[in-house]
Design an enzyme around this catalytic site. Structure first.
Site, PDB file in Angstrom:
ATOM      1  N   ASP A  65       0.881  -1.156   0.000  1.00 31.75           N
ATOM      2  CA  ASP A  65       0.000   0.000   0.000  1.00 31.75           C
ATOM      3  C   ASP A  65       0.935   1.226   0.000  1.00 31.75           C
ATOM      4  OD1 ASP A  65      -2.445   1.527   0.552  1.00 31.75           O
ATOM      5  OD2 ASP A  65      -1.535   1.852   2.502  1.00 31.75           O
ATOM      6  N   LEU A  66       0.447   2.378  -0.381  1.00 30.88           N
ATOM      7  CA  LEU A  66       1.317   3.563  -0.443  1.00 30.88           C
ATOM      8  C   LEU A  66       1.119   4.484   0.768  1.00 30.88           C
ATOM      9  CD1 LEU A  66       3.341   5.274  -2.098  1.00 30.88           C
ATOM     10  CD2 LEU A  66       1.378   6.350  -3.181  1.00 30.88           C
ATOM     11  N   ASP A  67      -0.067   5.113   0.820  1.00 29.07           N
ATOM     12  CA  ASP A  67      -0.333   6.101   1.867  1.00 29.07           C
ATOM     13  C   ASP A  67      -0.345   5.430   3.230  1.00 29.07           C
ATOM     14  OD1 ASP A  67      -0.754   8.096  -0.063  1.00 29.07           O
ATOM     15  OD2 ASP A  67      -2.824   7.497  -0.325  1.00 29.07           O
ATOM     16  N   THR A  90       1.277  10.373   3.385  1.00 32.58           N
ATOM     17  CA  THR A  90       0.310  11.224   2.695  1.00 32.58           C
ATOM     18  C   THR A  90      -1.075  11.095   3.330  1.00 32.58           C
ATOM     19  OG1 THR A  90       0.387   9.454   1.093  1.00 32.58           O
ATOM     20  CG2 THR A  90       1.309  11.545   0.406  1.00 32.58           C
ATOM     21  N   LYS A 105      -9.268   5.553   5.410  1.00 33.66           N
ATOM     22  CA  LYS A 105      -7.951   5.104   4.937  1.00 33.66           C
ATOM     23  C   LYS A 105      -8.099   3.946   3.954  1.00 33.66           C
ATOM     24  CE  LYS A 105      -5.070   6.677   8.749  1.00 33.66           C
ATOM     25  NZ  LYS A 105      -4.193   6.279   9.861  1.00 33.66           N
ATOM     26  N   SER A 117      -2.300   0.364  -4.427  1.00 26.84           N
ATOM     27  CA  SER A 117      -2.832   1.561  -3.762  1.00 26.84           C
ATOM     28  C   SER A 117      -4.178   1.945  -4.342  1.00 26.84           C
ATOM     29  CB  SER A 117      -1.844   2.722  -3.952  1.00 26.84           C
ATOM     30  OG  SER A 117      -2.436   3.936  -3.561  1.00 26.84           O
ATOM     31  N   ALA A 118      -5.059   2.487  -3.487  1.00 28.34           N
ATOM     32  CA  ALA A 118      -6.353   2.983  -3.949  1.00 28.34           C
ATOM     33  C   ALA A 118      -6.215   4.340  -4.632  1.00 28.34           C
ATOM     34  CB  ALA A 118      -7.305   3.106  -2.764  1.00 28.34           C
ATOM     35  N   LYS A 168     -10.746  -1.239  -2.189  1.00 30.43           N
ATOM     36  CA  LYS A 168     -10.581  -2.001  -0.952  1.00 30.43           C
ATOM     37  C   LYS A 168     -11.829  -1.751  -0.094  1.00 30.43           C
ATOM     38  CE  LYS A 168      -5.644  -0.876  -1.140  1.00 30.43           C
ATOM     39  NZ  LYS A 168      -4.530  -0.082  -0.570  1.00 30.43           N
ATOM     40  N   GLU A 225      -0.009  -3.093   4.782  1.00 25.14           N
ATOM     41  CA  GLU A 225      -1.192  -2.209   4.826  1.00 25.14           C
ATOM     42  C   GLU A 225      -1.316  -1.439   6.138  1.00 25.14           C
ATOM     43  OE1 GLU A 225      -3.779  -0.730   3.767  1.00 25.14           O
ATOM     44  OE2 GLU A 225      -3.954  -1.446   1.740  1.00 25.14           O
ATOM     45  N   ASP A 226      -1.817  -0.200   6.046  1.00 26.07           N
ATOM     46  CA  ASP A 226      -2.081   0.586   7.260  1.00 26.07           C
ATOM     47  C   ASP A 226      -3.578   0.800   7.481  1.00 26.07           C
ATOM     48  OD1 ASP A 226      -2.425   2.433   5.078  1.00 26.07           O
ATOM     49  OD2 ASP A 226      -2.430   4.035   6.576  1.00 26.07           O
TER      50      ASP A 226
END
Ligand code: B16
Ligand code: MG
Length: 217
Positions: A8-10, A16, A44, A113-114, A144, A168-169
């Site tokens: 995942d990115l953020d 971000t 998120k 990432s979404a 997601k 994942e966060d």
């Protein structure tokens, strides 16, 4: 055998998430409401359109289809202003080193990432060359917690889901990973990320070697 990492990115590689929160709060305030940091956990990993639907529900505002579209554009403009100065220095603790170690070890790496802004963020951070595949909000129909983004990531790497670990966060992302049949590392607490196989505060608290050994047992 673990052969691939799906990130995942953020909130995992770069913070971000805080900029999304600020931009969404501005939207909520424009609608005459607000929302808490606890409510933000529900946003998120959730797509732009589904996030705005939730915020409208929380504020109780009524919005026409045109106003909805305008708010989506405005939120993204605010977000883009906030991330304008983003650089490699904004990586979350240990994230850059973790990605480099995984790459050096020959582990295949994909983004899941979404965010439709994900390719631009990776470029700003100088991380694009480390990724073998990038799946983001532009490539999926189902956001997601649907597993589509991670299933497409695994397929793009030529791997089966059980050969991949997702990082994942968000609770939506953890659910996507587990529904997809992947192992999942939660970046956060067991309380907020129920269902992840293991939890760390940041990628810097573990190593690719440690995780491969753990999930290969
Ligand atoms: P955008 P991730 C997600 O990214 C964010 O967590 C979420 O807050 C955001 O609404 C979503 O991307 C869409 O982002 O508006 O840039 O397309 O955590 O899946 O990397
Ligand atoms: Mg995230």
């Amino acid at each position: 055998m673990i052969k691939g990492f799906l990130f995942d990115l953020d909130g995992v590689i770069v913070d971000t998430a805080v900029f999304h929160f600020q931009a969404w709060r501005r939207c909520a305030q424009k609608l005459g409401g607000d929302f808490t940091e606890a409510q933000n956990e529900e946003l998120k990993g959730v797509s732009r359109v589904d996030s705005l639907k939730k915020i409208i529900e929380w504020t109780g505002a009524s919005v026409t289809a045109d106003e909805f579209e305008a708010l989506m554009v405005e939120k993204n403009e605010w977000y883009l202003e906030l991330v304008q100065e983003l650089s490699a220095a904004d990586g979350l603790p240990g994230a850059m080193a973790f990605l480099q170690q995984a790459h050096a070890r020959g582990i295949k790496i994909a983004l899941g990432s979404a965010s439709k802004n994900a390719p631009m963020i990776l470029d700003k951070m100088g991380l694009t060359p480390l990724f073998d595949a990038i799946i983001d909000g532009n490539n999926v129909i189902n956001g997601k917690p649907h597993p589509e983004v991670f299933l497409k990531g695994a397929a793009a790497l030529g791997l089966n889901p059980e050969e991949c670990v997702v990082f994942e966060d968000s609770i939506a992302g953890v659910q996507a990973a587990k529904t997809g049949g992947m192992s999942c590392v939660g970046i956060g607490t067991p309380e907020t990320l129920e269902g992840a196989d293991v939890h760390f505060t940041a990628l810097g608290d573990t190593t690719p070697e440690e995780l491969v050994a753990r999930f290969n047992v």
